[in-house]
Design a protein around this motif. Structure first.
Motif, PDB file in Angstrom:
ATOM      1  N   ASN A  10       8.215  -0.596  -8.292  1.00 33.84           N
ATOM      2  CA  ASN A  10       7.747  -0.063  -7.010  1.00 33.84           C
ATOM      3  C   ASN A  10       8.685  -0.622  -5.947  1.00 33.84           C
ATOM      4  OD1 ASN A  10       6.447   0.668  -4.671  1.00 33.84           O
ATOM      5  ND2 ASN A  10       4.447  -0.130  -5.265  1.00 33.84           N
ATOM      6  N   ARG A  93       7.431   4.297  -9.104  1.00 31.61           N
ATOM      7  CA  ARG A  93       6.517   4.867  -8.125  1.00 31.61           C
ATOM      8  C   ARG A  93       7.345   5.570  -7.053  1.00 31.61           C
ATOM      9  NH1 ARG A  93       3.902   2.328  -2.914  1.00 31.61           N
ATOM     10  NH2 ARG A  93       2.272   3.851  -2.479  1.00 31.61           N
ATOM     11  N   ASP A 150       2.908   9.578  -5.955  1.00 35.72           N
ATOM     12  CA  ASP A 150       1.623   9.317  -5.305  1.00 35.72           C
ATOM     13  C   ASP A 150       0.885  10.605  -4.967  1.00 35.72           C
ATOM     14  OD1 ASP A 150       1.851   6.599  -5.359  1.00 35.72           O
ATOM     15  OD2 ASP A 150       1.736   6.320  -3.185  1.00 35.72           O
ATOM     16  N   HIS A 182      -1.930   7.624  -2.429  1.00 30.64           N
ATOM     17  CA  HIS A 182      -2.703   6.757  -3.339  1.00 30.64           C
ATOM     18  C   HIS A 182      -3.117   7.513  -4.602  1.00 30.64           C
ATOM     19  CE1 HIS A 182      -4.118   4.361   0.459  1.00 30.64           C
ATOM     20  NE2 HIS A 182      -2.999   3.838  -0.032  1.00 30.64           N
ATOM     21  N   THR A 184      -1.990   7.751  -7.685  1.00 32.93           N
ATOM     22  CA  THR A 184      -2.102   7.053  -8.967  1.00 32.93           C
ATOM     23  C   THR A 184      -3.380   6.227  -9.019  1.00 32.93           C
ATOM     24  OG1 THR A 184      -0.654   5.323  -8.077  1.00 32.93           O
ATOM     25  CG2 THR A 184       0.369   6.978  -9.481  1.00 32.93           C
ATOM     26  N   SER A 185      -3.777   5.667  -7.874  1.00 30.74           N
ATOM     27  CA  SER A 185      -5.025   4.919  -7.820  1.00 30.74           C
ATOM     28  C   SER A 185      -6.226   5.834  -8.003  1.00 30.74           C
ATOM     29  CB  SER A 185      -5.139   4.173  -6.489  1.00 30.74           C
ATOM     30  OG  SER A 185      -6.382   3.495  -6.393  1.00 30.74           O
ATOM     31  N   TYR A 188      -6.433   6.919 -11.690  1.00 30.09           N
ATOM     32  CA  TYR A 188      -6.892   5.842 -12.577  1.00 30.09           C
ATOM     33  C   TYR A 188      -8.377   5.562 -12.377  1.00 30.09           C
ATOM     34  CZ  TYR A 188      -7.363   1.215 -14.667  1.00 30.09           C
ATOM     35  OH  TYR A 188      -7.789   0.149 -15.414  1.00 30.09           O
ATOM     36  N   HIS A 210     -10.703   4.387  -1.801  1.00 30.70           N
ATOM     37  CA  HIS A 210      -9.638   3.395  -1.967  1.00 30.70           C
ATOM     38  C   HIS A 210      -9.493   2.686  -0.623  1.00 30.70           C
ATOM     39  CE1 HIS A 210      -5.540   2.042  -3.463  1.00 30.70           C
ATOM     40  NE2 HIS A 210      -5.456   1.812  -2.162  1.00 30.70           N
ATOM     41  N   THR A 384      -8.664  -1.053  -9.167  1.00 27.37           N
ATOM     42  CA  THR A 384      -7.583  -0.106  -9.399  1.00 27.37           C
ATOM     43  C   THR A 384      -6.445  -0.779 -10.144  1.00 27.37           C
ATOM     44  OG1 THR A 384      -6.226   1.611  -8.372  1.00 27.37           O
ATOM     45  CG2 THR A 384      -6.344  -0.516  -7.224  1.00 27.37           C
ATOM     46  N   GLU A 386      -2.688   0.626 -10.374  1.00 21.18           N
ATOM     47  CA  GLU A 386      -1.679   1.668 -10.207  1.00 21.18           C
ATOM     48  C   GLU A 386      -0.503   1.473 -11.148  1.00 21.18           C
ATOM     49  OE1 GLU A 386      -1.358   3.035  -5.825  1.00 21.18           O
ATOM     50  OE2 GLU A 386      -2.175   0.999  -5.704  1.00 21.18           O
ATOM     51  N   GLU A 387      -0.129   0.215 -11.407  1.00 22.66           N
ATOM     52  CA  GLU A 387       0.983  -0.031 -12.324  1.00 22.66           C
ATOM     53  C   GLU A 387       0.642   0.433 -13.741  1.00 22.66           C
ATOM     54  OE1 GLU A 387      -0.144  -2.329 -10.157  1.00 22.66           O
ATOM     55  OE2 GLU A 387       1.540  -2.281  -8.745  1.00 22.66           O
ATOM     56  N   GLU A 389      -1.434   2.797 -14.485  1.00 25.74           N
ATOM     57  CA  GLU A 389      -1.444   4.257 -14.458  1.00 25.74           C
ATOM     58  C   GLU A 389      -0.020   4.808 -14.531  1.00 25.74           C
ATOM     59  OE1 GLU A 389      -3.075   8.150 -14.257  1.00 25.74           O
ATOM     60  OE2 GLU A 389      -3.947   6.195 -14.750  1.00 25.74           O
TER      61      GLU A 389
END
Length: 402
Positions: A10, A93, A150, A182, A184-185, A188, A210, A384, A386-387, A389
């Motif tokens: 990222n 990302r 994203d 956001h 990916t958050s 997931y 989120h 969450t 994100e990594e 995901e």
């Protein structure tokens, strides 16, 4: 044995956050952050998860190329180097994929060109993301590099939710529409919420909140996003740490004409000096809570404005979805601030929403329900990731190609 590791990068304008994961069991092998790239005071913190050892470096790191090479050296010290045959891919990302990128995408020259074309709608993020990609490609040109966007999760929104009510020709020419962030958050967390309920994602309607320094809401029907609060940029929507969220667009004209502010000054005001910070001088929810407990009126009002906006979006997305199976809180504030969760659903019992005081007060890094037993609508906290995901999407795309 085929390669099973994915390095997630990222890349920010002066930072590089990374995690190395093994997708055989979705385990973390290493993680770290390089900050203040290009300055004399650069700082790297690296953790080897297997041993628990954390190492730090202080001193100038000139550019992203040097930063990634330094990360590679730290990984190599743990036997996890970038030249390892077990490394299957690098997942990146990328903040803005526009309407062109709706899925994780193997990066080639055409992909890089399109990400570059999107810089006008993501001037703070896409250039930094491109730098990270080009740096990684130069170091491992033989390795699949995957962009995870994203905005991709939100491309399933119907046009009725994604379009603004402005002249179509202007909107199309300049790509003005709601993209959302956001993603990916939200992807997931909505899937993890279905798992928490013991149901398939396609059978569940979820409102995802989120809540971090940046904050966004989404309405997810059957695993697909049908509406989200952020728009053309991450400025729209909820009250955030330093961003205003929703406001009358004419405020901008007013400040330009009456206050004599430049467009750059207005941009800075709305993105960096507004939100909770603009209302009370703090954007840390823990500090705001402390001040509220001491009777600080400005902190109290800032919190009430924050919660009012949250409730509006919960109600709006309830209406969009028709039926709701769960409202889920995630990210730094959503996962850790029990008083925010309680306030956000207070008075919404008519919608089937409530929190159990004891469950809500529990601090845990695990996904959990905080609604009362037998509640009509589940209220949940789902941390969450994100990594993870990004790694999951990257490996799903390239993991079986080796």
């Amino acid at each position: 044995m085929s390669a099973t590791r994915v390095l997630v990068l990222n890349s920010g304008s002066s930072s590089l956050k990374y995690q190395l994961l093994d997708m055989r069991d979705a385990s973390r092998l290493a993680a770290g952050l390089v900050e203040r790239i290009g300055e004399q005071t650069s700082h790297l913190q690296h953790t080897c998860v297997g041993t628990g050892a954390t190492r730090e470096q202080h001193g100038p790191i000139a550019d992203h190329d040097t930063a990634l090479k330094t990360v590679g050296q730290e990984l190599a010290r743990d036997g996890l180097g970038l030249d390892s045959p077990e490394l299957a891919a690098i997942g990146h990302r990328v903040v803005h994929g526009g309407m062109f990128f709706t899925e994780p995408t193997v990066i080639d020259d055409a992909v890089l060109t399109e990400i570059e074309r999107l810089i006008p709608v993501a001037p703070l993020h896409n250039p930094a993301n491109l730098t990270g990609i080009r740096t990684a490609v130069a170091l491992r040109p033989d390795l699949p590099q995957v962009a995870v966007f994203d905005t991709a999760f939100h491309t399933t929104m119907p046009e009725s939710a994604a379009r603004y009510a402005i002249e179509t020709k202007v909107a199309d020419r300049f790509r003005v529409r709601r993209y959302g962030f956001h993603g990916t958050s939200h992807a997931y967390v909505s899937r993890a919420t279905a798992e928490l309920l013991g149901r398939a994602p396609q059978d569940v309607n979820v409102i995802v909140l989120h809540l971090g320094n940046g904050a966004s809401a989404s309405a997810v029907r059957g695993g697909r996003c049908v509406d989200t609060s952020m728009g053309l940029t991450p400025l729209e929507g909820l009250v955030m740490g330093t961003r205003s969220g929703d406001l009358d667009p004419a405020v901008i004209f007013h400040l330009r004409r009456v206050a004599g502010m430049s467009m750059d000054e207005i941009d800075n005001l709305l993105n960096k000096k507004s939100g909770l910070f603009g209302l009370c001088g703090d954007n840390d929810m823990r500090e705001i809570r402390r001040r509220m407990d001491e009777g600080d009126d400005a902190a109290r009002l800032a919190f009430e404005i924050y919660v009012h906006r949250l409730k509006k979006y919960i109600g709006a997305y309830y209406a969009v979805l028709g039926t709701v199976d769960a409202v889920v809180f995630t990210a730094g504030v959503g996962e850790n601030a029990a008083f925010v969760r309680e306030a956000a659903v207070a008075g919404l019992e008519g919608l089937g929403l409530a929190v159990d005081g004891e469950r809500n007060a529990v601090r845990s890094g695990e996904a959990r329900l905080i609604s009362p037993e037998g509640a009509r609508v589940a209220v949940a906290v789902v941390p969450t990731d994100e990594e993870m995901e990004i790694a999951r999407q990257t490996y799903a795309l390239v993991g079986n190609s080796g």
